[in-house]
Design an enzyme around this catalytic site. Structure first.
Site, mmCIF file in Angstrom:
data_model
loop_
_atom_site.group_PDB
_atom_site.id
_atom_site.type_symbol
_atom_site.label_atom_id
_atom_site.label_comp_id
_atom_site.label_asym_id
_atom_site.label_seq_id
_atom_site.Cartn_x
_atom_site.Cartn_y
_atom_site.Cartn_z
ATOM 1 N N TYR A 53 0.835 -1.218 0.000
ATOM 2 C CA TYR A 53 0.000 0.000 0.000
ATOM 3 C C TYR A 53 0.863 1.259 0.000
ATOM 4 C CZ TYR A 53 -4.025 -2.970 0.221
ATOM 5 O OH TYR A 53 -4.972 -3.919 -0.099
ATOM 6 N N GLN A 88 -15.938 1.761 -5.282
ATOM 7 C CA GLN A 88 -15.147 0.650 -4.725
ATOM 8 C C GLN A 88 -13.661 1.027 -4.760
ATOM 9 O OE1 GLN A 88 -16.895 -3.406 -6.130
ATOM 10 N NE2 GLN A 88 -17.499 -1.889 -7.668
ATOM 11 N N HIS A 106 -14.624 0.693 -0.007
ATOM 12 C CA HIS A 106 -13.493 -0.186 0.348
ATOM 13 C C HIS A 106 -12.337 0.574 0.972
ATOM 14 C CE1 HIS A 106 -15.063 -3.270 -2.809
ATOM 15 N NE2 HIS A 106 -15.757 -3.294 -1.685
ATOM 16 N N CYS A 114 -6.578 3.671 12.719
ATOM 17 C CA CYS A 114 -6.110 3.194 14.032
ATOM 18 C C CYS A 114 -6.777 1.867 14.350
ATOM 19 C CB CYS A 114 -6.486 4.227 15.107
ATOM 20 S SG CYS A 114 -6.118 3.673 16.775
ATOM 21 N N CYS A 117 -8.976 2.696 18.014
ATOM 22 C CA CYS A 117 -10.232 3.471 17.991
ATOM 23 C C CYS A 117 -10.898 3.465 16.621
ATOM 24 C CB CYS A 117 -9.962 4.923 18.442
ATOM 25 S SG CYS A 117 -9.057 5.921 17.238
ATOM 26 N N CYS A 134 -1.762 7.128 16.403
ATOM 27 C CA CYS A 134 -3.080 7.687 16.087
ATOM 28 C C CYS A 134 -3.226 9.081 16.697
ATOM 29 C CB CYS A 134 -4.167 6.746 16.641
ATOM 30 S SG CYS A 134 -5.819 7.452 16.532
ATOM 31 N N GLY A 173 -17.517 0.853 -14.823
ATOM 32 C CA GLY A 173 -16.193 0.246 -14.680
ATOM 33 C C GLY A 173 -16.056 -0.725 -13.530
ATOM 34 N N THR A 174 -17.089 -1.579 -13.355
ATOM 35 C CA THR A 174 -16.974 -2.615 -12.337
ATOM 36 C C THR A 174 -17.425 -3.953 -12.906
ATOM 37 O OG1 THR A 174 -17.613 -3.345 -10.102
ATOM 38 C CG2 THR A 174 -19.246 -2.059 -11.337
HETATM 39 N N1 APR Z 1 -13.675 2.359 -18.559
HETATM 40 C C1 APR Z 1 -14.709 1.653 -17.993
HETATM 41 N N2 APR Z 1 -14.593 0.369 -17.580
HETATM 42 C C2 APR Z 1 -13.392 -0.226 -17.757
HETATM 43 C C3 APR Z 1 -12.271 0.432 -18.334
HETATM 44 C C4 APR Z 1 -12.453 1.778 -18.739
HETATM 45 N N3 APR Z 1 -11.453 2.482 -19.298
HETATM 46 N N4 APR Z 1 -11.220 -0.454 -18.355
HETATM 47 C C5 APR Z 1 -11.669 -1.606 -17.808
HETATM 48 N N5 APR Z 1 -12.968 -1.477 -17.463
HETATM 49 C C6 APR Z 1 -13.853 -2.454 -16.819
HETATM 50 C C7 APR Z 1 -13.451 -3.901 -17.008
HETATM 51 O O1 APR Z 1 -14.007 -4.419 -18.210
HETATM 52 C C8 APR Z 1 -14.100 -4.554 -15.778
HETATM 53 O O2 APR Z 1 -15.443 -4.922 -16.026
HETATM 54 O O3 APR Z 1 -13.778 -2.222 -15.416
HETATM 55 C C9 APR Z 1 -14.072 -3.444 -14.730
HETATM 56 C C10 APR Z 1 -13.005 -3.637 -13.678
HETATM 57 O O4 APR Z 1 -13.353 -4.781 -12.936
HETATM 58 P P1 APR Z 1 -12.411 -5.230 -11.722
HETATM 59 O O5 APR Z 1 -10.983 -5.203 -12.147
HETATM 60 O O6 APR Z 1 -13.001 -6.489 -11.163
HETATM 61 O O7 APR Z 1 -12.553 -4.058 -10.651
HETATM 62 P P2 APR Z 1 -13.751 -3.827 -9.623
HETATM 63 O O8 APR Z 1 -15.050 -4.267 -10.181
HETATM 64 O O9 APR Z 1 -13.641 -2.419 -9.152
HETATM 65 O O10 APR Z 1 -13.331 -4.799 -8.405
HETATM 66 C C11 APR Z 1 -14.134 -4.738 -7.256
HETATM 67 O O11 APR Z 1 -12.569 -6.195 -6.122
HETATM 68 O O12 APR Z 1 -10.372 -6.724 -5.658
HETATM 69 C C12 APR Z 1 -11.498 -6.121 -5.170
HETATM 70 O O13 APR Z 1 -11.573 -4.451 -3.529
HETATM 71 C C13 APR Z 1 -11.251 -4.675 -4.862
HETATM 72 O O14 APR Z 1 -12.707 -2.789 -5.138
HETATM 73 C C14 APR Z 1 -12.205 -3.939 -5.789
HETATM 74 C C15 APR Z 1 -13.287 -4.976 -6.037
#
Ligand code: APR
Length: 241
Positions: A53, A88, A106, A114, A117, A134, A173-174
């Protein structure tokens, strides 16, 4: 009243040069996610996780918000109180773009927490040296403020609150690998999925479906390229009755 719920993931920050988690065979910055983002990994090697990190935090100092961060920060400003953005992501690029109310489900990379606390304090981009204490209670055991696999995520209580209070759901983007976005999409009449890739559902009951089939709108583009189309839908939605 029309309100927007946004759930963003690593794809939102991809165009700022921050790698996603699952686009690279589950490796995050050349580490197995479970090694550096799980309670087992933390117990096994605190120093390795702390260093991981520290490296991410140092790397974040040079990263800038991309177009999508800026558009979403402006949206929050223009529709004050009518946008709930849950992310996230642990980066601070939404804040660097001017956002004030993003909920980090997240945790936040630029803070330490800390272990006594549980209050947090900012270290910006500085490494955790191990001699911090802390500022709230003086305890010496502090750690990264990132929720790891195997830990509770207290901020998740905001998810259902947002589902109840909002009228448009936008997933940006998830992959839905951690927070399943299908039930969220199903809870809304109006929804948008923004992702350049079509993701298959991980669910067994619907093995051949794609996640976008549960959304009213699918903008199959990178976040930065999807903003105009997204804003057109939001503007029409917010003006609707
Ligand atoms: N714009 C939009 N989406 C995108 C782009 C972009 N430029 N590039 C990639 N992606 C998409 C991918 O296709 C995918 O569906 O973003 C998504 C990323 O997915 P992950 O890598 O799984 O990330 P995320 O969904 O945020 O993961 C969730 O998993 O590891 C844990 O805590 C961590 O918060 C994270 C959680």
């Amino acid at each position: 009243m029309k309100k927007v719920m946004i759930l963003s993931g690593a794809g939102l920050s991809a165009e700022s040069g921050i790698r996603t988690f699952r686009d690279h065979d589950g490796l995050w910055e050349n580490h197995d996610v479970m090694e550096v983002c799980s309670t087992q990994g933390w117990i096994a090697d605190r120093q390795k996780v702390t260093q991981f990190y520290n490296d991410r935090r140092a790397d974040l100092a040079s990263k800038e918000p991309n177009h999508a961060h800026k558009v979403l920060a402006q949206l929050e400003h223009d529709y004050r109180g009518r946008v709930i953005h849950l992310t996230q992501n642990i980066d601070n690029l939404m804040e660097k773009a001017g956002a004030k109310d993003v909920i980090h489900l997240h945790g936040t990379l630029t803070d330490l927490r800390c272990e006594a606390c549980t209050q947090t304090f900012s270290v910006e981009y500085a490494p955790q040296e191990g001699d911090e204490c802390c500022p709230h209670c003086g305890n010496k055991r502090v750690r990264h403020n990132v929720v790891m696999f195997g830990e509770s995520a207290p901020q998740y209580s905001h998810i259902q609150e947002a589902v109840r209070g909002c009228t448009l759901f936008i997933a940006i983007g998830t992959s839905g690998a951690v927070i399943d976005i299908i039930p969220l999409a199903k809870a809304f009449k109006n929804s948008i999925l923004i992702d350049p890739k079509r993701q298959e559902t991980a669910s067994t009951f619907d093995p051949h479906a794609y996640i976008d089939e549960y959304f009213e709108n699918f903008i199959q583009k990178k976040a930065g390229e999807a903003m105009d189309e997204m804003m057109d839908i939001i503007t029409e939605h917010m003006q609707g009755r």
